[in-house]
Scaffold this active site. Sequence first.
Site, PDB file in Angstrom:
ATOM      1  N   LYS A 123       0.807  -1.347   0.175  1.00  0.00           N
ATOM      2  CA  LYS A 123       0.025   0.036   0.010  1.00  0.00           C
ATOM      3  C   LYS A 123       0.988   1.317  -0.028  1.00  0.00           C
ATOM      4  O   LYS A 123       0.750   2.291  -0.807  1.00  0.00           O
ATOM      5  CB  LYS A 123      -0.889   0.167   1.328  1.00  0.00           C
ATOM      6  CG  LYS A 123      -1.676   1.154   1.314  1.00  0.00           C
ATOM      7  CD  LYS A 123      -2.493   1.137   2.610  1.00  0.00           C
ATOM      8  CE  LYS A 123      -3.294   2.561   2.617  1.00  0.00           C
ATOM      9  NZ  LYS A 123      -4.409   2.484   4.130  1.00  0.00           N
TER      10      LYS A 123
ATOM     11  N   SER B 224      -0.377  15.208  17.431  1.00  0.00           N
ATOM     12  CA  SER B 224      -1.524  15.157  18.381  1.00  0.00           C
ATOM     13  C   SER B 224      -2.625  15.438  17.519  1.00  0.00           C
ATOM     14  O   SER B 224      -3.024  15.466  16.110  1.00  0.00           O
ATOM     15  CB  SER B 224      -1.138  15.874  19.477  1.00  0.00           C
ATOM     16  OG  SER B 224      -2.243  15.764  20.416  1.00  0.00           O
TER      17      SER B 224
ATOM     18  N   TYR C 237     -10.115   8.654  21.611  1.00  0.00           N
ATOM     19  CA  TYR C 237      -9.176   9.408  20.653  1.00  0.00           C
ATOM     20  C   TYR C 237      -8.558  10.403  21.417  1.00  0.00           C
ATOM     21  O   TYR C 237      -7.239  10.839  21.327  1.00  0.00           O
ATOM     22  CB  TYR C 237     -10.077   9.957  19.547  1.00  0.00           C
ATOM     23  CG  TYR C 237      -9.216  10.610  18.524  1.00  0.00           C
ATOM     24  CD1 TYR C 237      -8.259   9.974  17.812  1.00  0.00           C
ATOM     25  CD2 TYR C 237      -9.538  12.214  18.386  1.00  0.00           C
ATOM     26  CE1 TYR C 237      -7.307  10.908  16.857  1.00  0.00           C
ATOM     27  CE2 TYR C 237      -8.510  12.636  17.335  1.00  0.00           C
ATOM     28  CZ  TYR C 237      -7.736  12.176  16.707  1.00  0.00           C
ATOM     29  OH  TYR C 237      -7.127  12.821  15.680  1.00  0.00           O
TER      30      TYR C 237
ATOM     31  N   LYS D 109      -4.661  11.144  21.872  1.00  0.00           N
ATOM     32  CA  LYS D 109      -3.954  12.364  21.641  1.00  0.00           C
ATOM     33  C   LYS D 109      -3.446  13.219  22.763  1.00  0.00           C
ATOM     34  O   LYS D 109      -2.330  14.042  22.557  1.00  0.00           O
ATOM     35  CB  LYS D 109      -5.034  13.378  20.774  1.00  0.00           C
ATOM     36  CG  LYS D 109      -5.406  12.509  19.255  1.00  0.00           C
ATOM     37  CD  LYS D 109      -4.309  12.678  18.272  1.00  0.00           C
ATOM     38  CE  LYS D 109      -3.563  11.230  18.493  1.00  0.00           C
ATOM     39  NZ  LYS D 109      -2.490  11.151  17.295  1.00  0.00           N
TER      40      LYS D 109
END
Length: 318
Positions: free
Chosen positions: A61, A156, A183, A187
């Site tokens: 990929k 982040s 999430y 972060k």
Amino acid sequence: MTDIFTGFGPDSTTDEVLEGIDLSGKRVLVTGVSAGLGVETARTLVAHGANVVGSVRDLDKARRATAGIEGPGTLEFVECDLSSLASVRACADALNAKGDRFDVIIANAGVMAMPQKQETADGFEMQFGVNHLGHFVLVNRIAGLIKDGGRLVNLSSAGHCYSDVNLDDPNFDSTEYTPFGAYGRSKTANILFAVEFDRRHRGRGVRAAAVHPGGIQTELGRYMSEADMNALVESLKEAEAKGSPFKFKTVPQGAATSVWAGFKADADEVGGRYCEDCHVAALSVSVDILEGYEPYALDPDNAKALWAKSEELVGERF
């Protein structure tokens, strides 16, 4: 709006940031060079003469995604699945065995807002495991390869405002899992990792910064449902209509802060800091997530505690 101190702003692109800069002889590790910001970061660095090593989970990929990259610099790949510590350690071992040094590491790879809780090969919640713990082990294992005066740039997000880290329950074993809550934790961890890495390595001139690339519609959002993505887009449009500064960026604009923090900004200015739109961010004074940082994200005690917890989780001391 262009920052009066840096000369750049949210509309600046990677090539504008690096204009006139010759990166010949520089060696850079970029994680996630198979889509979006990672591909653009590699492209602009190679175009300006850098030799880039892209760590990727899927080599085929990555080769397809970067087929058009050319320039005086070079691009090569190493296999690294950040959701498997065995793969991360094998990658680090291979890099250490080769022994070539790095001027800059850009920890770019990540996953976002997985609708249901998933786990890595080692049993960690996927977003915390990939976005933070995988990079934590990789970067620390090859820290000796970073040249004196080098830099670490952790990607982040303004999404860190969704949540502080939870060191008592990092894998959502007892708290309710939410896609953006997880999430946000990951972060925030990216910022805190930069803060503590900077403290530990600044003695030899190695500085670390965390950056928010801005809102870019890339493959990062591939796990979000269409309804969730539409709701997010609508909420951001509403904020913009109320006068907030948000607007979606192009991919070259999104990758600009990464290369700015890695190659253009003053090391002492960005070291241990959180950056956005090609400048050092200020403390957030808004209830939205559009700009600035939350106090917990740059708290040095929080950073030390996360480092210790991360070592405990991965079973390795650095």
